[in-house]
Scaffold this motif. Structure first.
Motif, PDB file in Angstrom:
ATOM      1  N   ALA A   1       9.363  27.794 -12.376  1.00  0.00           N
ATOM      2  CA  ALA A   1       9.372  27.931 -10.915  1.00  0.00           C
ATOM      3  C   ALA A   1       8.398  26.940 -10.291  1.00  0.00           C
TER       4      ALA A   1
ATOM      5  N   ASP B   1       8.830  24.437  -8.238  1.00  0.00           N
ATOM      6  CA  ASP B   1       8.991  24.217  -6.796  1.00  0.00           C
ATOM      7  C   ASP B   1       8.326  25.344  -6.004  1.00  0.00           C
ATOM      8  N   TRP B   2       8.548  26.581  -6.433  1.00  0.00           N
ATOM      9  CA  TRP B   2       7.919  27.723  -5.777  1.00  0.00           C
ATOM     10  C   TRP B   2       6.404  27.630  -5.888  1.00  0.00           C
ATOM     11  N   ARG B   3       5.923  27.287  -7.087  1.00  0.00           N
ATOM     12  CA  ARG B   3       4.481  27.137  -7.312  1.00  0.00           C
ATOM     13  C   ARG B   3       3.907  26.057  -6.403  1.00  0.00           C
TER      14      ARG B   3
ATOM     15  N   ALA C   1       5.067  24.986  -3.585  1.00  0.00           N
ATOM     16  CA  ALA C   1       5.084  25.457  -2.197  1.00  0.00           C
ATOM     17  C   ALA C   1       3.910  26.399  -1.923  1.00  0.00           C
ATOM     18  N   ARG C   2       3.584  27.258  -2.878  1.00  0.00           N
ATOM     19  CA  ARG C   2       2.441  28.161  -2.711  1.00  0.00           C
ATOM     20  C   ARG C   2       1.125  27.382  -2.676  1.00  0.00           C
TER      21      ARG C   2
END
Length: 194
Positions: A21, A23-25, A27-28
């Protein structure tokens, strides 16, 4: 058992973000900032590991046996944990042949550690605990190497002094932990007379 499984999901899940993940990481990290993200990541990881260990300890109080491992398998664990310690050290010693060849020696260390402990323990909780680490490490290693190849990642070539130091430090750490630390951590000796 539920708390152990939840802890494993939290701990192993956080340690899979960059691979599964990313991309999610990213973004965070962008939203929170790198240091706050690392702080939350660290807290979730520590909480997950503590919960998994606590749940594992509770499971040992009232175990359900799947099989009784032969005595020889208790000794065979050393055959897997010794290279696990050496590989763990290889993740941190720059310029050793193991890191150059394997790319992700710490994940390999987890595979050896978990597999050895799966052999020597026959309780349901052991299979869940060590099996989760083993499956995670196998899948993560394959995925990590695939991503390395896709990105053209190469590791610096190994040097013999660094490799010798890696093996010696790993072997000494293994011996000290097996002789003195395992009893304190797990409540059972890892070596005869330990």
């Amino acid at each position: 058992m539920t708390s152990m499984i939840l802890g494993l999901v939290l701990f192993l899940g956080t340690h899979s973000l960059r691979i599964y993940a990313n991309d999610w990481r990213s973004a965070r990290v962008a939203a929170m900032g790198e240091k706050p993200f690392k702080a939350v990541y660290g807290l979730v990881s520590i909480a997950g590991l503590a919960l998994a260990i606590w749940g594992y300890g509770a499971m040992r109080q009232d175990p359900t046996m799947l099989w009784n491992p032969p005595v020889g398998l208790y000794h065979a664990v050393s055959l897997f944990t010794l290279p696990a310690f050496i590989l763990l050290v290889a993740a941190y010693v720059p310029g050793n042949h193991l890191k150059a060849r394997l790319g992700h020696p710490m994940v390999m260390a987890v595979k050896f550690w978990a597999f050895g402990h799966l052999l020597a323990n026959g309780r349901v909780g052991d299979v869940v605990f060590f099996g989760a680490f083993f499956v995670w490490a196998v899948v993560l290693y394959i995925r990590s190497r695939k991503l390395d190849r896709a990105a053209g990642v190469t590791y610096p070539p190994g040097r013999m002094p660094a490799t010798v130091a890696t093996v010696l430090i790993g072997a000494v750490a293994w011996f000290l932990f097996a002789r003195y630390g395992h009893m304190a951590v797990a409540g059972v000796p890892a070596l005869p007379g330990g």
